[in-house]
Design a protein around this motif. Structure first.
Motif, PDB file in Angstrom:
ATOM      1  N   ASN A 113       0.812  -1.222   0.000  1.00  0.00           N
ATOM      2  CA  ASN A 113       0.000   0.000   0.000  1.00  0.00           C
ATOM      3  C   ASN A 113       0.846   1.273   0.000  1.00  0.00           C
ATOM      4  O   ASN A 113       0.530   2.264   0.649  1.00  0.00           O
ATOM      5  CB  ASN A 113      -0.979   0.000   1.182  1.00  0.00           C
ATOM      6  N   GLN A 114       1.945   1.196  -0.750  1.00  0.00           N
ATOM      7  CA  GLN A 114       2.766   2.369  -1.050  1.00  0.00           C
ATOM      8  C   GLN A 114       2.628   2.647  -2.543  1.00  0.00           C
ATOM      9  O   GLN A 114       2.017   1.883  -3.288  1.00  0.00           O
ATOM     10  CB  GLN A 114       4.228   2.103  -0.689  1.00  0.00           C
ATOM     11  N   VAL A 115       3.210   3.732  -3.017  1.00  0.00           N
ATOM     12  CA  VAL A 115       3.211   4.026  -4.454  1.00  0.00           C
ATOM     13  C   VAL A 115       4.312   3.178  -5.083  1.00  0.00           C
ATOM     14  O   VAL A 115       5.466   3.596  -5.189  1.00  0.00           O
ATOM     15  CB  VAL A 115       3.421   5.519  -4.718  1.00  0.00           C
ATOM     16  N   ILE A 116       3.948   1.967  -5.493  1.00  0.00           N
ATOM     17  CA  ILE A 116       4.925   0.976  -5.927  1.00  0.00           C
ATOM     18  C   ILE A 116       5.691   1.421  -7.167  1.00  0.00           C
ATOM     19  O   ILE A 116       6.861   1.070  -7.338  1.00  0.00           O
ATOM     20  CB  ILE A 116       4.235  -0.387  -6.173  1.00  0.00           C
ATOM     21  N   PHE A 117       5.080   2.228  -8.034  1.00  0.00           N
ATOM     22  CA  PHE A 117       5.786   2.607  -9.265  1.00  0.00           C
ATOM     23  C   PHE A 117       6.930   3.593  -9.022  1.00  0.00           C
ATOM     24  O   PHE A 117       7.605   3.999  -9.968  1.00  0.00           O
ATOM     25  CB  PHE A 117       4.821   3.144 -10.332  1.00  0.00           C
ATOM     26  N   HIS A 118       7.189   3.949  -7.781  1.00  0.00           N
ATOM     27  CA  HIS A 118       8.422   4.675  -7.460  1.00  0.00           C
ATOM     28  C   HIS A 118       9.620   3.733  -7.552  1.00  0.00           C
ATOM     29  O   HIS A 118      10.766   4.184  -7.561  1.00  0.00           O
ATOM     30  CB  HIS A 118       8.332   5.311  -6.086  1.00  0.00           C
ATOM     31  N   ASP A 119       9.367   2.429  -7.577  1.00  0.00           N
ATOM     32  CA  ASP A 119      10.352   1.408  -7.931  1.00  0.00           C
ATOM     33  C   ASP A 119      10.024   0.914  -9.337  1.00  0.00           C
ATOM     34  O   ASP A 119       8.957   1.210  -9.890  1.00  0.00           O
ATOM     35  CB  ASP A 119      10.259   0.213  -6.979  1.00  0.00           C
ATOM     36  N   ASN A 120      10.921   0.111  -9.919  1.00  0.00           N
ATOM     37  CA  ASN A 120      10.536  -0.649 -11.097  1.00  0.00           C
ATOM     38  C   ASN A 120       9.382  -1.563 -10.689  1.00  0.00           C
ATOM     39  O   ASN A 120       9.397  -2.148  -9.602  1.00  0.00           O
ATOM     40  CB  ASN A 120      11.691  -1.507 -11.600  1.00  0.00           C
ATOM     41  N   VAL A 231       6.926  -0.149 -15.282  1.00  0.00           N
ATOM     42  CA  VAL A 231       7.613   1.111 -15.021  1.00  0.00           C
ATOM     43  C   VAL A 231       9.089   0.799 -14.802  1.00  0.00           C
ATOM     44  O   VAL A 231       9.432  -0.085 -14.021  1.00  0.00           O
ATOM     45  CB  VAL A 231       7.028   1.829 -13.793  1.00  0.00           C
ATOM     46  N   GLN A 232       9.951   1.508 -15.519  1.00  0.00           N
ATOM     47  CA  GLN A 232      11.387   1.240 -15.483  1.00  0.00           C
ATOM     48  C   GLN A 232      12.151   2.539 -15.250  1.00  0.00           C
ATOM     49  O   GLN A 232      12.074   3.474 -16.039  1.00  0.00           O
ATOM     50  CB  GLN A 232      11.826   0.604 -16.815  1.00  0.00           C
ATOM     51  N   TRP A 233      12.891   2.577 -14.134  1.00  0.00           N
ATOM     52  CA  TRP A 233      13.696   3.748 -13.796  1.00  0.00           C
ATOM     53  C   TRP A 233      15.137   3.548 -14.245  1.00  0.00           C
ATOM     54  O   TRP A 233      15.659   2.437 -14.245  1.00  0.00           O
ATOM     55  CB  TRP A 233      13.673   3.990 -12.289  1.00  0.00           C
ATOM     56  N   VAL A 245      18.710   7.775 -11.481  1.00  0.00           N
ATOM     57  CA  VAL A 245      19.238   8.901 -12.235  1.00  0.00           C
ATOM     58  C   VAL A 245      18.127   9.931 -12.377  1.00  0.00           C
ATOM     59  O   VAL A 245      16.962   9.571 -12.572  1.00  0.00           O
ATOM     60  CB  VAL A 245      19.726   8.449 -13.627  1.00  0.00           C
ATOM     61  N   ALA A 246      18.467  11.201 -12.265  1.00  0.00           N
ATOM     62  CA  ALA A 246      17.449  12.242 -12.417  1.00  0.00           C
ATOM     63  C   ALA A 246      16.799  12.148 -13.790  1.00  0.00           C
ATOM     64  O   ALA A 246      17.459  11.884 -14.791  1.00  0.00           O
ATOM     65  CB  ALA A 246      18.076  13.622 -12.219  1.00  0.00           C
ATOM     66  N   GLY A 247      15.505  12.385 -13.832  1.00  0.00           N
ATOM     67  CA  GLY A 247      14.784  12.336 -15.095  1.00  0.00           C
ATOM     68  C   GLY A 247      13.590  11.399 -15.009  1.00  0.00           C
ATOM     69  O   GLY A 247      13.430  10.658 -14.030  1.00  0.00           O
ATOM     70  N   PRO A 248      12.742  11.414 -16.029  1.00  0.00           N
ATOM     71  CA  PRO A 248      11.512  10.607 -15.990  1.00  0.00           C
ATOM     72  C   PRO A 248      11.795   9.127 -16.154  1.00  0.00           C
ATOM     73  O   PRO A 248      12.827   8.713 -16.690  1.00  0.00           O
ATOM     74  CB  PRO A 248      10.709  11.159 -17.172  1.00  0.00           C
ATOM     75  N   GLU A 249      10.855   8.334 -15.678  1.00  0.00           N
ATOM     76  CA  GLU A 249      10.930   6.890 -15.829  1.00  0.00           C
ATOM     77  C   GLU A 249      10.445   6.482 -17.219  1.00  0.00           C
ATOM     78  O   GLU A 249       9.792   7.256 -17.919  1.00  0.00           O
ATOM     79  CB  GLU A 249      10.071   6.217 -14.760  1.00  0.00           C
ATOM     80  N   ASN A 251       7.915   4.051 -19.407  1.00  0.00           N
ATOM     81  CA  ASN A 251       6.612   3.399 -19.247  1.00  0.00           C
ATOM     82  C   ASN A 251       6.394   2.477 -20.438  1.00  0.00           C
ATOM     83  O   ASN A 251       6.158   2.936 -21.557  1.00  0.00           O
ATOM     84  CB  ASN A 251       5.489   4.438 -19.171  1.00  0.00           C
ATOM     85  N   TRP A 252       6.510   1.182 -20.183  1.00  0.00           N
ATOM     86  CA  TRP A 252       6.352   0.180 -21.238  1.00  0.00           C
ATOM     87  C   TRP A 252       5.060  -0.589 -20.996  1.00  0.00           C
ATOM     88  O   TRP A 252       4.774  -1.032 -19.884  1.00  0.00           O
ATOM     89  CB  TRP A 252       7.539  -0.769 -21.231  1.00  0.00           C
ATOM     90  N   VAL A 253       4.270  -0.776 -22.040  1.00  0.00           N
ATOM     91  CA  VAL A 253       2.946  -1.373 -21.898  1.00  0.00           C
ATOM     92  C   VAL A 253       2.731  -2.459 -22.944  1.00  0.00           C
ATOM     93  O   VAL A 253       3.409  -2.502 -23.969  1.00  0.00           O
ATOM     94  CB  VAL A 253       1.840  -0.307 -22.026  1.00  0.00           C
ATOM     95  N   TRP A 254       1.737  -3.302 -22.673  1.00  0.00           N
ATOM     96  CA  TRP A 254       1.368  -4.308 -23.671  1.00  0.00           C
ATOM     97  C   TRP A 254       0.810  -3.608 -24.903  1.00  0.00           C
ATOM     98  O   TRP A 254       1.285  -3.810 -26.005  1.00  0.00           O
ATOM     99  CB  TRP A 254       0.341  -5.273 -23.059  1.00  0.00           C
ATOM    100  N   SER A 255      -0.201  -2.786 -24.728  1.00  0.00           N
ATOM    101  CA  SER A 255      -0.809  -2.078 -25.862  1.00  0.00           C
ATOM    102  C   SER A 255      -0.712  -0.588 -25.625  1.00  0.00           C
ATOM    103  O   SER A 255      -1.053  -0.081 -24.543  1.00  0.00           O
ATOM    104  CB  SER A 255      -2.265  -2.512 -26.028  1.00  0.00           C
ATOM    105  N   LYS A 256      -0.227   0.128 -26.615  1.00  0.00           N
ATOM    106  CA  LYS A 256       0.084   1.546 -26.459  1.00  0.00           C
ATOM    107  C   LYS A 256      -1.160   2.364 -26.143  1.00  0.00           C
ATOM    108  O   LYS A 256      -2.267   2.069 -26.574  1.00  0.00           O
ATOM    109  CB  LYS A 256       0.721   2.085 -27.729  1.00  0.00           C
ATOM    110  N   MET A 257      -0.948   3.450 -25.400  1.00  0.00           N
ATOM    111  CA  MET A 257      -2.013   4.374 -25.038  1.00  0.00           C
ATOM    112  C   MET A 257      -1.943   5.667 -25.833  1.00  0.00           C
ATOM    113  O   MET A 257      -2.902   6.427 -25.902  1.00  0.00           O
ATOM    114  CB  MET A 257      -1.934   4.702 -23.542  1.00  0.00           C
ATOM    115  N   GLY A 258      -0.773   5.986 -26.384  1.00  0.00           N
ATOM    116  CA  GLY A 258      -0.613   7.197 -27.175  1.00  0.00           C
ATOM    117  C   GLY A 258       0.087   8.303 -26.441  1.00  0.00           C
ATOM    118  O   GLY A 258       0.635   9.217 -27.048  1.00  0.00           O
ATOM    119  N   GLU A 259       0.052   8.259 -25.105  1.00  0.00           N
ATOM    120  CA  GLU A 259       0.730   9.257 -24.282  1.00  0.00           C
ATOM    121  C   GLU A 259       0.894   8.701 -22.884  1.00  0.00           C
ATOM    122  O   GLU A 259       0.253   7.730 -22.512  1.00  0.00           O
ATOM    123  CB  GLU A 259      -0.053  10.571 -24.239  1.00  0.00           C
ATOM    124  N   VAL A 260       1.781   9.331 -22.110  1.00  0.00           N
ATOM    125  CA  VAL A 260       1.964   8.895 -20.730  1.00  0.00           C
ATOM    126  C   VAL A 260       0.767   9.358 -19.914  1.00  0.00           C
ATOM    127  O   VAL A 260       0.435  10.540 -19.942  1.00  0.00           O
ATOM    128  CB  VAL A 260       3.257   9.491 -20.139  1.00  0.00           C
TER     129      VAL A 260
END
Length: 260
Positions: A113-120, A231-233, A245-249, A251-260
């Motif tokens: 129950n933490q924000v897990i995507f702060h990790d891979n 999610v990959q940092w 490393v500083a900067g955005p993570e 975001n890899w998905v099965w089917s694309k969404m078109g934007e983050v």
């Protein structure tokens, strides 16, 4: 889901973003890149053992999904590590298995129950009715820490996160009936070696998927909306640990969404 091996199976589509094109003739574009990806999930008569290894017969009988892609669909941003998933089901659970190749397996979050995507992490989003209302989300990292939530409606429409993170003690979450396991081919949090992959195996209770979503009942031929994310940092090795490393993570998905 659909008649299967030889049981029943579920055709599962990713969330659809944008307008679907319709082919007007052989000499016209079919707009295939506008359609959500599809995966036929076959019913199994014997549940896999949820240990993270994905070596049960139930998994060996079915194929992998397409490799995950960048969430934007930008072909110039092809993921540098492969991710693929599989699905099965029975009368009680939707089974999800995924393999994430990774030379540097790490995780900092060790409690739920933490924000897990702060990790891979690995995530799924499921919306059987395709309504964008009361969809369920689940995230897990390589240490096995997890977070689940129910979104009553899109954030842009005033929706809010119903979870044990936001409402400790009474927020929505998948119960103890959800089974989750991680297997690591390598070592966790050890920058001195080169790892191979980590894999995720889940048994998701169908009854809880149906919370405020009557379309969650599975029958042969059911069509559900679902998508998966990794999610990959970017990290560097510093002594005996990893640092972001500083900067955005990524975001890899099965089917694309078109934007983050």
């Amino acid at each position: 889901m659909k008649e299967t091996l030889p049981g029943c199976s579920l055709v599962i589509l990713c969330f659809l973003v944008g307008l679907l094109g319709v082919a007007l003739g052989e000499d016209r574009c079919e707009f295939k890149d506008r359609y959500p990806l599809q995966y036929v999930a076959y019913k199994t008569s014997k549940a896999p053992i949820v240990d993270g290894r994905l070596d049960d017969k139930a998994w060996q009988e079915v194929g992998w999904s397409e490799s995950f892609q960048d969430i934007t669909g930008d072909s110039s941003k092809t993921p540098y590590h492969e991710t693929r998933m599989k699905m099965r089901w029975d009368d009680e659970f939707l089974y999800i298995g995924a393999v994430l190749t990774e030379p540097d397996i790490w995780a900092n979050i060790t409690t739920d129950n933490q924000v897990i995507f702060h990790d891979n992490d690995f995530e799924f989003f499921i919306d059987p009715a395709g309504s964008t209302h009361f969809y369920k989300e689940f995230e897990v990292n390589a240490a096995g820490a997890q977070w689940s939530l129910c979104l009553n409606k899109p954030y842009l429409n005033g929706g809010y996160e119903n979870s044990s993170r936001v409402f400790p003690g009474h927020g929505w979450s998948f119960s103890s009936h959800l089974q989750s396991a991680i297997f690591i081919s390598g070592t966790l949090n050890n920058p001195k070696d080169v790892d191979d992959y980590w894999s995720v195996e889940l048994a998701v209770p169908l009854g809880e998927v149906q919370y405020n979503n009557s379309a969650g009942k599975v029958t042969s031929g059911s069509l559900w909306r679902i998508n998966f994310s990794r999610v990959q940092w970017h990290v560097v090795k510093v002594g005996d640990h990893y640092e972001k490393v500083a900067g955005p993570e990524e975001n890899w998905v099965w089917s694309k969404m078109g934007e983050v």
